[in-house]
Structures are given as C-alpha cells and as structure tokens.
Design an enzyme around this catalytic site. Structure first.
Site, PDB file in Angstrom:
ATOM      1  N   TYR A  91     -25.308  61.557  13.383  1.00 52.08           N
ATOM      2  CA  TYR A  91     -23.979  61.166  13.789  1.00 52.08           C
ATOM      3  C   TYR A  91     -23.966  60.021  14.481  1.00 52.08           C
ATOM      4  O   TYR A  91     -23.152  58.548  14.320  1.00 52.08           O
ATOM      5  CB  TYR A  91     -23.537  61.879  14.702  1.00 52.08           C
ATOM      6  CG  TYR A  91     -23.434  63.221  14.639  1.00 52.08           C
ATOM      7  CD1 TYR A  91     -22.211  63.806  14.119  1.00 52.08           C
ATOM      8  CD2 TYR A  91     -24.221  64.712  14.700  1.00 52.08           C
ATOM      9  CE1 TYR A  91     -21.930  65.105  13.843  1.00 52.08           C
ATOM     10  CE2 TYR A  91     -24.097  65.688  14.139  1.00 52.08           C
ATOM     11  CZ  TYR A  91     -22.848  66.140  13.670  1.00 52.08           C
ATOM     12  OH  TYR A  91     -22.660  67.319  13.547  1.00 52.08           O
ATOM     13  N   ASN A 114     -12.414  67.001   8.821  1.00 51.64           N
ATOM     14  CA  ASN A 114     -12.448  66.265   7.287  1.00 51.64           C
ATOM     15  C   ASN A 114     -11.541  67.854   7.009  1.00 51.64           C
ATOM     16  O   ASN A 114     -12.283  68.897   6.659  1.00 51.64           O
ATOM     17  CB  ASN A 114     -14.659  66.289   7.183  1.00 51.64           C
ATOM     18  CG  ASN A 114     -14.010  66.346   5.755  1.00 51.64           C
ATOM     19  OD1 ASN A 114     -13.339  66.182   4.891  1.00 51.64           O
ATOM     20  ND2 ASN A 114     -15.319  66.453   5.439  1.00 51.64           N
ATOM     21  N   CYS A 122     -19.659  66.427   4.761  1.00 53.95           N
ATOM     22  CA  CYS A 122     -20.331  66.444   5.986  1.00 53.95           C
ATOM     23  C   CYS A 122     -21.164  67.582   6.757  1.00 53.95           C
ATOM     24  O   CYS A 122     -22.190  67.442   7.538  1.00 53.95           O
ATOM     25  CB  CYS A 122     -18.883  66.692   7.362  1.00 53.95           C
ATOM     26  SG  CYS A 122     -18.085  68.193   6.825  1.00 53.95           S
ATOM     27  N   HIS A 123     -22.018  68.249   5.823  1.00 56.96           N
ATOM     28  CA  HIS A 123     -23.054  68.920   5.721  1.00 56.96           C
ATOM     29  C   HIS A 123     -24.100  68.406   6.302  1.00 56.96           C
ATOM     30  O   HIS A 123     -25.344  68.478   6.633  1.00 56.96           O
ATOM     31  CB  HIS A 123     -22.930  70.116   4.779  1.00 56.96           C
ATOM     32  CG  HIS A 123     -23.273  69.806   3.602  1.00 56.96           C
ATOM     33  ND1 HIS A 123     -21.880  69.394   2.815  1.00 56.96           N
ATOM     34  CD2 HIS A 123     -24.256  68.923   2.506  1.00 56.96           C
ATOM     35  CE1 HIS A 123     -22.422  69.249   1.506  1.00 56.96           C
ATOM     36  NE2 HIS A 123     -23.868  69.067   1.404  1.00 56.96           N
ATOM     37  N   GLU A 149     -29.571  71.370  -1.945  1.00 58.88           N
ATOM     38  CA  GLU A 149     -29.390  69.761  -2.158  1.00 58.88           C
ATOM     39  C   GLU A 149     -31.453  69.628  -2.811  1.00 58.88           C
ATOM     40  O   GLU A 149     -31.293  68.748  -3.764  1.00 58.88           O
ATOM     41  CB  GLU A 149     -28.409  69.049  -1.210  1.00 58.88           C
ATOM     42  CG  GLU A 149     -27.369  68.996  -1.480  1.00 58.88           C
ATOM     43  CD  GLU A 149     -26.264  68.414  -0.566  1.00 58.88           C
ATOM     44  OE1 GLU A 149     -26.477  67.268  -0.058  1.00 58.88           O
ATOM     45  OE2 GLU A 149     -25.461  68.105  -0.983  1.00 58.88           O
TER      46      GLU A 149
END
Length: 152
Positions: A91, A114, A122-123, A149
């Site tokens: 953040y 979001n 945002c993950h 990912e």
C-alpha cells in the site's frame, strides 16, 4: 439498466455487471440462484477475458471501464493496473507512486471500493513485509489469486 452474467472460475463464481457500453463491476459471489438471461457484448467479452485469465492465457485485460471514483481513487486504480502479473506492491509503494507517500490507508480504501476485482488487480496489493491484508473477495481468494499468478 444493467446486464448481469456469471462466470464459474477455479476459485469461485464471479458476477459481471455492465451497462451495455462499460464494465461496471466484477465481484466474487455465491453460486447464482437464477438462470442467466441474454448476455451483452460487454458481458460476453469480459467473461471471455476472465476465462482466459483463469486458463493462464491472459495476464492483462482490455475492457471498457466506467471509471467512477475520486481523482485519487482513479490514480490508484491506474497504478494497480501497472503492477505486473505475478508480482505484488505494498500500500505504501502505491501511495508513493501516486505522489501521496503518507496515504497508504487511503490506498487501502481505494482498493476496497474498486468495483473491478481481478481486472484492476487490487489482489496484488499487500501490507508491509508482504502480509496479506483485506480483500473484498476474502483473504482466501486473494491468496489463491496470488499463488495462481506466481505459478502460472
């Protein structure tokens, strides 16, 4: 009037909402309780791109988004979209990148509101020292998406 379609993914159901021109939202949801009606072009295109993401074939999205938020939120969302697939940022790093180095909490709020989960990733935003913190879909979903990912 909005259009809604659902997509079953390896980590749960997604509800995709659009207005015929723009993608309005993508959220994790319980399994749909009613049959799906006709799907709009935007909904179909969004579902195809999300499906390809979950097949490991699409790390980026090309969808028309209705960016309705404060200028700060929009700046955060643009910055989130720049986080490379399989990587994370804190953040505080996002706050610094948008020119507000002391606004890490405000970045957290922008992530919270979001409406385009996964599409605007945002993950990929984590707390200090890589700690997994809040995610609208749940920490389990955030953990799953990050592992997906990093391993695909």
């Amino acid at each position: 009037m909005s259009n809604v379609c659902y997509l079953r993914t390896p980590c749960g159901w997604l509800k995709i909402e659009d207005d015929g021109k723009f993608l309005l939202s993508v959220h994790f949801t319980p399994a749909p309780q009613q049959p799906q009606g006709e799907v709009s072009f935007v909904g179909s295109r969004s579902a195809r791109q999300l499906k390809a993401y979950f097949e490991g074939k699409r790390p980026l999205f090309d969808l028309p988004l209705a960016l309705a938020g404060t200028p700060f939120q929009q700046a955060v969302w643009r910055q989130l979209s720049r986080i490379p697939y399989g990587q994370t940022r804190t953040y505080a790093q996002i706050a610094a990148a948008v020119g507000r180095p002391k606004a890490a909490r405000a970045v957290g709020h922008a992530c919270h509101v979001n409406p385009w989960g996964i599409v605007i990733p945002c993950h990929r935003v984590v707390g200090a020292a890589g700690k997994l913190t809040g995610y609208a879909g749940g920490i389990d979903k955030k953990q799953w998406l990050l592992a997906w990912e990093q391993n695909s």
